[in-house]
Motif scaffolding. Structure first.
Motif, PDB file in Angstrom:
ATOM      1  N   VAL A 141       0.868  -1.187   0.000  1.00 32.01           N
ATOM      2  CA  VAL A 141       0.000   0.000   0.000  1.00 32.01           C
ATOM      3  C   VAL A 141       0.898   1.227   0.000  1.00 32.01           C
ATOM      4  CG1 VAL A 141      -1.732   1.335   1.262  1.00 32.01           C
ATOM      5  CG2 VAL A 141      -1.805  -1.168   1.345  1.00 32.01           C
ATOM      6  N   ALA A 149      -6.177  -2.456   4.207  1.00 27.08           N
ATOM      7  CA  ALA A 149      -6.022  -3.108   2.901  1.00 27.08           C
ATOM      8  C   ALA A 149      -6.828  -4.409   2.840  1.00 27.08           C
ATOM      9  CB  ALA A 149      -4.538  -3.398   2.626  1.00 27.08           C
ATOM     10  N   THR A 208      -4.633  -1.503  -2.834  1.00 24.17           N
ATOM     11  CA  THR A 208      -3.292  -2.087  -2.785  1.00 24.17           C
ATOM     12  C   THR A 208      -2.628  -1.878  -4.149  1.00 24.17           C
ATOM     13  OG1 THR A 208      -4.300  -4.196  -3.375  1.00 24.17           O
ATOM     14  CG2 THR A 208      -3.837  -3.833  -1.065  1.00 24.17           C
TER      15      THR A 208
END
Ligand code: ATP
Ligand code: MG
Length: 258
Positions: free
Chosen positions: A12, A49, A56
């Motif tokens: 991320v 995420a 992502t």
């Protein structure tokens, strides 16, 4: 055993900062799995995420046989992947029970926001709400107002709210923050008890007493990468973990007499 959640090479980015950096982690069903690490290590981002709150840039996520690519937070929650937030918001003008029912009973502006987080509860879910309160040992608090109960109890309400939606995997971000040692122990007991209801847990917390006591397996994150993983005893003795994180935490805990 097939993992309930399998994260492979997840990254991320926030602008130029890579908060999670090609991180792989799997969660076996029927376990409490810990995710620990220093402030800013990327734990919340990782939970964001998994639950679909941040995009992502690399990697894949498979939950309970489903590829999560392209699925938003609400769809993931419907599959049984439910998270709590680091800062707990309860509505003080609603009873504890109504806080759990809020996603189905509140007016549209709230429902819209709420459904991003909590799957909608139907009428039959009043029972699920009462069962969730019971599972967390707070059945007697259903009619109380959140501002009348302790911080520890408020945290249990926050977990119960997630439990009421029927999760297979519960992602808990710092459920023990602000709790004293006894409240934290009570939380740990309640979390272990959720396993018997078929709920697997990924626990993020800085309370090392809690994490080392309740987790079956622990991942240590540092600068967005997995620094170490293993059972609590191995993590407790791991030199790199002690240097990066645990040394300071454990000595703080010793000083606090915990
Ligand atoms: N919305 C955001 N925008 C930009 N950077 C962010 C954002 N959220 C987090 N970060 C950065 O990403 C990194 C990881 O932060 P994150 O909140 O995931 O850490 P954490 O492990 O949960 O920390 P803590 O233990 O303090 O809760 C940090 O460098 C943080 O400053
Ligand atoms: Mg965090």
């Amino acid at each position: 055993m097939t993992p309930l959640l399998q994260c492979r090479e997840l990254s991320v980015e926030y602008g130029g900062v890579r908060a999670v950096d090609h991180t792989s982690l799997s969660v076996e069903p029927g376990q409490v799995v810990g995710l620990i690490g220093p402030n800013g290590a990327g734990k919340t981002t990782f939970v964001d995420a998994i639950s679909g709150f941040v995009p992502t840039s690399t990697g894949s996520l498979v939950f309970d046989g489903h590829d999560l690519a392209g699925r938003g937070p609400h769809q993931r929650a419907r599959l049984g992947l439910v998270r709590t937030f680091q800062s707990l918001e309860l509505f003080d003008d609603l009873s504890v029970r109504d806080n759990l029912l809020a996603a189905s009973e509140h007016p549209p502006w709230w429902r819209l926001a709420g459904e991003l987080v909590w799957p909608r509860l139907g009428h039959s879910d009043v029972r699920a709400v009462d069962e969730a309160l019971d599972a967390l040992g707070i059945a007697d608090l259903g009619d109380r107002s959140p501002d009348e109960i302790s911080q520890g109890q408020r945290k249990l309400v926050g977990v119960a709210r997630a439990v009421a939606t029927g999760p297979k995997l519960l992602l808990l971000d710092e459920p023990a923050s602000g709790l004293d040692t006894e409240e934290s122990r009570e939380l740990g007991t309640r979390l272990r008890a959720l396993l018997t209801r078929g709920i697997t847990i990924l626990l993020v917390d800085h309370d090392m007493g809690l994490v080392l006591e309740v987790c079956d397996h622990i991942f240590v994150l540092d600068f967005g990468r997995i620094l170490a993983e293993g059972p609590p005893d191995a993590i407790r003795a791991d030199r790199s973990v002690i240097e990066a994180y645990l040394g300071e935490r454990m000595s703080n805990a010793d000083e606090a007499g915990t």
